[in-house]
Write a protein that holds these residues in place. Structure first.
Motif, mmCIF file in Angstrom:
data_model
loop_
_atom_site.group_PDB
_atom_site.id
_atom_site.type_symbol
_atom_site.label_atom_id
_atom_site.label_comp_id
_atom_site.label_asym_id
_atom_site.label_seq_id
_atom_site.Cartn_x
_atom_site.Cartn_y
_atom_site.Cartn_z
ATOM 1 N N ASN A 69 37.198 38.627 6.971
ATOM 2 C CA ASN A 69 37.599 39.618 5.970
ATOM 3 C C ASN A 69 37.599 39.029 4.571
ATOM 4 O O ASN A 69 37.220 39.703 3.604
ATOM 5 C CB ASN A 69 38.979 40.174 6.324
ATOM 6 N N ALA A 70 38.018 37.777 4.442
ATOM 7 C CA ALA A 70 38.005 37.125 3.130
ATOM 8 C C ALA A 70 36.586 36.995 2.601
ATOM 9 O O ALA A 70 36.303 37.228 1.413
ATOM 10 C CB ALA A 70 38.667 35.757 3.229
ATOM 11 N N LEU A 71 35.653 36.649 3.490
ATOM 12 C CA LEU A 71 34.254 36.471 3.098
ATOM 13 C C LEU A 71 33.629 37.805 2.692
ATOM 14 O O LEU A 71 32.937 37.894 1.671
ATOM 15 C CB LEU A 71 33.477 35.844 4.256
ATOM 16 N N VAL A 72 33.867 38.856 3.479
ATOM 17 C CA VAL A 72 33.308 40.181 3.164
ATOM 18 C C VAL A 72 33.890 40.713 1.862
ATOM 19 O O VAL A 72 33.173 41.262 1.019
ATOM 20 C CB VAL A 72 33.581 41.159 4.325
ATOM 21 N N SER A 73 35.204 40.530 1.679
ATOM 22 C CA SER A 73 35.843 40.975 0.443
ATOM 23 C C SER A 73 35.231 40.293 -0.767
ATOM 24 O O SER A 73 34.920 40.945 -1.777
ATOM 25 C CB SER A 73 37.345 40.694 0.503
ATOM 26 N N PHE A 86 40.015 42.911 1.619
ATOM 27 C CA PHE A 86 41.033 42.099 0.956
ATOM 28 C C PHE A 86 42.418 42.387 1.530
ATOM 29 O O PHE A 86 43.214 41.464 1.757
ATOM 30 C CB PHE A 86 41.005 42.362 -0.548
ATOM 31 N N PHE A 87 42.706 43.673 1.749
ATOM 32 C CA PHE A 87 43.991 44.042 2.360
ATOM 33 C C PHE A 87 44.232 43.254 3.638
ATOM 34 O O PHE A 87 45.289 42.663 3.844
ATOM 35 C CB PHE A 87 43.991 45.538 2.700
ATOM 36 N N TRP A 88 43.229 43.291 4.512
ATOM 37 C CA TRP A 88 43.393 42.641 5.814
ATOM 38 C C TRP A 88 43.550 41.131 5.664
ATOM 39 O O TRP A 88 44.425 40.511 6.293
ATOM 40 C CB TRP A 88 42.210 42.953 6.711
ATOM 41 N N ALA A 89 42.701 40.516 4.860
ATOM 42 C CA ALA A 89 42.772 39.061 4.701
ATOM 43 C C ALA A 89 44.129 38.643 4.147
ATOM 44 O O ALA A 89 44.728 37.658 4.611
ATOM 45 C CB ALA A 89 41.648 38.599 3.769
ATOM 46 N N LEU A 90 44.633 39.396 3.173
ATOM 47 C CA LEU A 90 45.895 39.035 2.540
ATOM 48 C C LEU A 90 47.080 39.249 3.475
ATOM 49 O O LEU A 90 47.921 38.353 3.663
ATOM 50 C CB LEU A 90 46.077 39.861 1.263
ATOM 51 N N PHE A 91 47.155 40.420 4.084
ATOM 52 C CA PHE A 91 48.335 40.762 4.877
ATOM 53 C C PHE A 91 48.386 40.018 6.211
ATOM 54 O O PHE A 91 49.463 39.791 6.749
ATOM 55 C CB PHE A 91 48.385 42.278 5.125
ATOM 56 N N MET A 92 47.229 39.624 6.762
ATOM 57 C CA MET A 92 47.232 38.969 8.061
ATOM 58 C C MET A 92 47.444 37.455 7.984
ATOM 59 O O MET A 92 47.612 36.799 9.014
ATOM 60 C CB MET A 92 45.932 39.263 8.813
ATOM 61 N N MET A 93 47.425 36.896 6.794
ATOM 62 C CA MET A 93 47.607 35.439 6.685
ATOM 63 C C MET A 93 48.897 34.945 7.355
ATOM 64 O O MET A 93 48.867 33.962 8.096
ATOM 65 C CB MET A 93 47.571 35.018 5.215
ATOM 66 N N PRO A 94 50.050 35.573 7.120
ATOM 67 C CA PRO A 94 51.284 35.051 7.737
ATOM 68 C C PRO A 94 51.484 35.486 9.181
ATOM 69 O O PRO A 94 52.490 35.111 9.800
ATOM 70 C CB PRO A 94 52.379 35.645 6.844
ATOM 71 N N ALA A 95 50.552 36.269 9.736
ATOM 72 C CA ALA A 95 50.774 36.859 11.062
ATOM 73 C C ALA A 95 50.904 35.808 12.155
ATOM 74 O O ALA A 95 51.737 35.939 13.067
ATOM 75 C CB ALA A 95 49.643 37.830 11.395
ATOM 76 N N LEU A 96 50.110 34.760 12.097
ATOM 77 C CA LEU A 96 50.158 33.743 13.155
ATOM 78 C C LEU A 96 51.502 33.013 13.152
ATOM 79 O O LEU A 96 52.073 32.739 14.217
ATOM 80 C CB LEU A 96 49.008 32.748 12.984
ATOM 81 N N GLY A 126 39.943 45.866 14.366
ATOM 82 C CA GLY A 126 39.427 44.512 14.565
ATOM 83 C C GLY A 126 40.307 43.396 14.039
ATOM 84 O O GLY A 126 40.507 42.383 14.728
ATOM 85 N N PRO A 127 40.899 43.512 12.847
ATOM 86 C CA PRO A 127 41.664 42.378 12.303
ATOM 87 C C PRO A 127 42.925 42.013 13.067
ATOM 88 O O PRO A 127 43.449 40.921 12.870
ATOM 89 C CB PRO A 127 42.004 42.860 10.877
ATOM 90 N N ILE A 128 43.455 42.898 13.934
ATOM 91 C CA ILE A 128 44.660 42.516 14.690
ATOM 92 C C ILE A 128 44.320 42.006 16.098
ATOM 93 O O ILE A 128 45.218 41.652 16.858
ATOM 94 C CB ILE A 128 45.660 43.686 14.802
ATOM 95 N N LEU A 129 43.019 41.965 16.430
ATOM 96 C CA LEU A 129 42.629 41.558 17.780
ATOM 97 C C LEU A 129 42.585 40.049 18.024
ATOM 98 O O LEU A 129 42.586 39.633 19.185
ATOM 99 C CB LEU A 129 41.267 42.162 18.137
ATOM 100 N N PRO A 130 42.514 39.192 16.988
ATOM 101 C CA PRO A 130 42.443 37.758 17.298
ATOM 102 C C PRO A 130 43.529 37.261 18.236
ATOM 103 O O PRO A 130 43.264 36.418 19.084
ATOM 104 C CB PRO A 130 42.549 37.114 15.906
ATOM 105 N N ILE A 131 44.760 37.759 18.116
ATOM 106 C CA ILE A 131 45.820 37.353 19.040
ATOM 107 C C ILE A 131 46.063 38.425 20.088
ATOM 108 O O ILE A 131 46.274 38.121 21.268
ATOM 109 C CB ILE A 131 47.124 37.054 18.272
ATOM 110 N N LEU A 132 46.006 39.687 19.676
ATOM 111 C CA LEU A 132 46.180 40.774 20.640
ATOM 112 C C LEU A 132 45.103 40.714 21.720
ATOM 113 O O LEU A 132 45.278 41.213 22.831
ATOM 114 C CB LEU A 132 46.136 42.124 19.920
ATOM 115 N N GLY A 133 43.982 40.078 21.384
ATOM 116 C CA GLY A 133 42.912 39.899 22.364
ATOM 117 C C GLY A 133 43.327 39.086 23.567
ATOM 118 O O GLY A 133 42.677 39.150 24.622
#
Length: 909
Positions: free
Chosen positions: A528-532, A547-557, A637-644
């Motif tokens: 998402n950061a690259l596409v933004s 940008f929304f996704w890249a910014l908001f998902m950073m602290p998720a892990l 897609g952006p919430i699937l890295p861990i939900l996967g």
């Protein structure tokens, strides 16, 4: 020497010791620790976990979709009744005007009595307001004009020439008593005419009604605008923007215009979206600061130029003026757009209220804007060219706007963070920097492949269904079935590469769970950061979405790991909830944005147009599948890295694919159309003539504008084929002549021409025709040495006249001129680019409209050789005979028929 007794260890204990670092021989040499493989689970347990994960996903997104749908249809807006204070805009008072214009008055098309009645009604309302304002410090000037003009234009990618006479415009200037004549003014434009065959309630009686109620508000509140406001009720937008052209090129107030707000409709309800802005950046900034219910985003402005259509905005701000402004459209319920179903009851009350309140607020802001300057000031002191800022509304209630400079710094920030991440080893990730870079790249590739497959899988489902079905667009009247078909397949595509990746890691035992989570998470953020960053640097306005996704998902892990420790489990509901929680805002926004886009595309597929066979049948379904797949990848897609960890398993993917296939099978049982979502059919009662009184041939010609051909209609309306004397498959019946639709060229290029039904003309039928018929005649031919020197040897100028005969409901007259044409008297003697009508040689298309003097058009053509010019003359009359009307009445309610009478003749001059 004393020896210590030797202690015999059991084999199991030896194994434990060896695992703790001993080499098994009591040497005490520490061995590298083995990585703990991902714990396998039984198939039953895995399936339960997968279903639980899917249920978790559904429960997560259902409320977000509900919020998005309410915002899409502006349910947060309170419509005001007619009894509301006169100091407020009331949609009910505006609706009264719509009921009059699109209900009580029949037909507001060019050359009809209804358009005249509509102008008289609007003028009477304006006279009343003018009388009321006369006792106040407010000047209301009413100016009626009849515009003539001629110009070349490119419309839908095709070159045509427009010539028009006597198109009526009604303009009102509201100003302070001391305002000067040339003082910079704000133009509000809306068109009064209606499309062919449509009452035009949304398009665009709703625009006129809004303008009248805003004018009423100004007078009743005695608001003195800081700068003058011009309201233009233009009478010929549907004839390819002619009313706007006439105003901006000939009207006395044209040079005073400093800004334009064009209100339009491509549907009957909201959101009332800003789809174009500029030139310059200040109109969008003023909108962001002042709109009560903001509905605008730069992503929409990236997409709008790709849509086949245009508005008066291009005339004012691009083609014939550089007036800064906004183009604002109703964009939903496009099912009824340009059909007989565009009736007053279809207009969204909340949308009408929002439009009115916004327009009042915008006028208050625009008339006070320091950037407001008339054409003379703009020409002498041009503003520096600025790149369009990034702006977007949040659920139609808040607005965000920032410059491109800010966007570059802001949108590239997540990419900078991602590039630094491998330099810092988190707890539990023991590896080199280069290895951590590889981990992030692997996660990025897996996420990117998932996004690609999220589009390919639903596209495959669409093609699979169409390969065994004879009906396209079965979702057209039932959009939910499209979601059921394409969303599960898109999710399966997102999960598929992740499942393969997880399976490989399990079998190889190379990665620990922490490494997997870290690589997966930061790979998703990196994508998402690259596409933004890429969109922003390319000047595309939709970079803020990623940008929304890249910014908001950073602290998720980090939040996920904290809640893991709290719950004491690897993948608990609590820890998963912690991971997705930072993404709730972007997910909610994506549902809102996605809902508008998918619904808009679904409705517009009823006008998807013609494509070459065999692809034509697949186009509409394929486009919708791609659009749904893209937005699902963006929204989920952006919430699937861990939900996967829960979902990326073969049982879940199979379940999703089975669900899509089952939905596709069920979809094939649905009928694609309804009265609320009709199929569009173009019908022409055509007469081929040889001059003023001789008819050579008569027929009914049919065309359609989506992938289901006319044979679909014959098959499902058994009463029609016997009346038309054709069989249901139309075999043995020739295809309609494309020339019958030349009056709407180049829109006719979108049509699939279908059945031509020949008619036998009896003497009684001939008596029903109005004589004389339209015809072309030569007045004079000039040849001389002077002309030959100017144009070339053998050149000649032919003076011609078109006599429109006894017809008095003419929509448009078109000439298709083929041959050695060097010049003509139209458009300042400038020829447009050549066009090639299907099956014909390159030619020039000239459209004539309006009430010409005595029903005659006089002009000249200049040829550069003695070779004959071929002229195909087509006149479209809106008058229908009783038999044609009877046939139209046989069509069911799920068919929207637009019909006319065409007169075709061919000449060589």
């Amino acid at each position: 020497m004393l020896r210590k007794p030797v202690k015999i260890q059991s084999a199991s204990l030896k194994a434990d010791v060896a695992d703790d670092g001993d080499d098994g021989n009591g040497s005490g040499v520490e061995k590298p620790k083995k990585k703990t493989p991902l714990a396998p689970s039984s198939s039953t347990q895995a399936f339960k976990v997968n279903l639980g994960g899917l249920l978790f996903l559904v429960l997560l997104y259902v409320p977000l979709v509900w919020i998005a749908r309410r915002s899409m249809y502006q349910k947060h807006v309170t419509p005001l009744p007619a009894s509301a204070s006169l100091h407020l805009f009331s949609q009910e008072r505006a609706m009264a005007h719509i009921l009059q214009l699109a209900g009580n008055i029949r037909d507001r098309q060019q050359s009809t009595r209804g358009l005249h009645q509509a102008f008289e009604y609007v003028e009477s309302q304006l006279r009343n307001l003018q009388s009321k304002a006369s006792s106040r410090e407010l000047r209301v000037e009413i100016d009626e004009s009849f515009a003539n003009g001629s110009f070349n234009m490119v419309f839908l990618g095709h070159s045509i020439s427009n010539t028009y006479q006597n198109h009526r415009n009604l303009a009102v200037r509201v100003s302070a008593l001391e305002a000067q004549e040339g003082e910079a003014a704000v133009l509000v434009n809306g068109h009064l005419d209606a499309p062919l065959g449509s009452p035009g309630a949304g398009d665009c009686a709703s625009c006129v009604a809004t303008m009248l109620e805003v004018l009423r508000y100004i007078v009743d509140t005695n608001w003195i605008p800081p700068s003058p406001i011009v309201f233009l009720f233009n009478g010929a937008e549907e004839l390819f923007l002619l009313g706007a052209h006439g105003f901006i090129t000939t009207h006395k107030w044209r040079n005073s215009l400093g800004a334009v707000i064009n209100i339009e409709s491509t549907g009957a309800t909201g959101p009332d979206l800003v789809v174009q802005s500029g030139p310059g950046t200040w109109p969008s900034r003023v909108y962001a600061q002042s709109a009560v219910y903001p509905m605008a985003n730069t992503a929409a402005q990236d997409v709008f130029p790709l849509i086949p259509g245009d508005t008066d905005y291009r005339v004012f701000s691009q083609d014939f003026g550089d007036i800064p402004g906004l183009d604002i459209l109703f964009i939903l319920d496009g099912y009824v757009y340009h059909t007989g179903y565009d009736r007053p009851e279809k207009v969204g009350r909340e949308s009408l209220q929002a439009r009115g309140e916004n327009l009042i607020s915008l006028l208050q802001a625009f008339t006070s804007a320091p950037q407001l300057r008339n054409s003379t000031d703009r020409a002498s002191n041009p503003e520096p060219v600025e790149i369009r800022p990034i702006f977007f509304d949040l659920f139609g209630q808040w607005m965000v706007i920032y410059s491109q400079k800010v966007a570059v710094g802001l949108h590239l920030l997540p990419l900078g963070v991602v590039l630094l991440i491998p330099n810092y080893a988190p707890k539990g990730i023991h590896s080199t920097v280069s290895k951590r870079i590889r981990l992030v790249l692997v996660g990025l590739v897996v996420q990117a492949l998932g996004c690609i497959l999220a589009i390919i899988f639903p596209l495959f489902i669409a093609i699979l269904r169409l390969s065994v079905s004879s009906t396209a667009m079965t979702w057209f009247a039932h959009p939910w079935i499209a979601y059921a078909m394409f969303v599960p397949a898109s999710l399966a595509g997102l999960l598929f590469p992740r499942a393969i990746w997880y399976g490989y890691i399990k079998s190889s035992n190379k990665w620990e769970q922490k490494e997997l989570n870290w690589a997966s998470h930061w790979g998703g953020v990196a994508l998402n950061a690259l596409v933004s960053a890429a969109w922003t640097l390319l000047g595309v306005g939709s970079g803020y979405l990623n940008f929304f996704w890249a910014l908001f998902m950073m602290p998720a892990l980090s939040l996920f790991q904290v809640l893991q420790r709290v719950s004491g489990k690897e993948d608990s509901v609590l820890s998963m909830l912690g991971y997705v929680l930072p993404g709730m805002f972007p997910a909610a926004y994506m549902c809102y944005y996605m809902g508008i886009c998918i619904q808009f595309v679904t409705e517009k597929m009823g006008m998807s147009g013609t494509f070459p066979l065999p692809y034509a049948f697949y186009v509409a379904d394929g486009i919708l599948a791609i659009v749904v797949g893209y937005f699902v990848s963006l929204a989920v897609g952006p919430i699937l890295p861990i939900l996967g960890n829960w979902l990326a398993k073969p049982p879940a993917i199979r379940f999703l694919l089975y669900l899509s296939i089952a939905s596709a099978a069920i979809s094939s049982q649905f009928f694609p159309y309804s009265a609320a979502a009709p199929k569009r059919v173009i019908m022409s009662h055509s007469f081929k003539t040889s001059g003023t009184s001789q008819v050579l041939k008569s027929s009914y010609d049919f065309a359609t504008i989506d992938p289901n051909p006319m044979e679909f209609v014959w098959k499902n309306v058994p009463a029609l084929p016997p009346v038309l004397r054709i069989n249901a498959s139309s075999k043995g019946v020739s295809k309609s002549d494309h020339h019958v639709c030349l009056p709407i060229y180049p829109i006719s290029r979108l049509l699939t021409f279908a059945t031509e039904v020949p008619l036998d003309l009896s003497l009684q039928d001939m008596k029903k025709l109005s004589f004389p018929l339209p015809h072309l005649q030569i007045i004079e031919t000039e040849q001389g040495d002077e002309k030959k020197a100017a144009v070339g040897s053998g050149s000649r100028r032919i003076h011609l006249e078109i006599n429109l005969g006894s017809l008095d409901h003419i929509w448009s007259t078109v000439m298709n001129i083929t041959g050695p044409l060097a010049s003509w008297s139209f458009a300042g003697e400038k020829l447009p680019k050549t066009e090639s009508v299907p099956g014909g040689p390159p030619s020039y298309i000239s459209r004539l409209s309006g009430n010409s003097l005595g029903g005659r058009w006089q002009f000249w053509l200049e040829a550069y050789s003695l070779e004959p010019l071929r002229i195909e003359l087509v006149v479209l009359d809106q008058q229908l005979d009783e038999e044609t009307q009877r046939i139209i009445d046989l069509f069911p309610s799920w068919v929207a028929v637009v019909a006319g009478t065409s007169y075709l003749s061919t000449y060589f001059v």
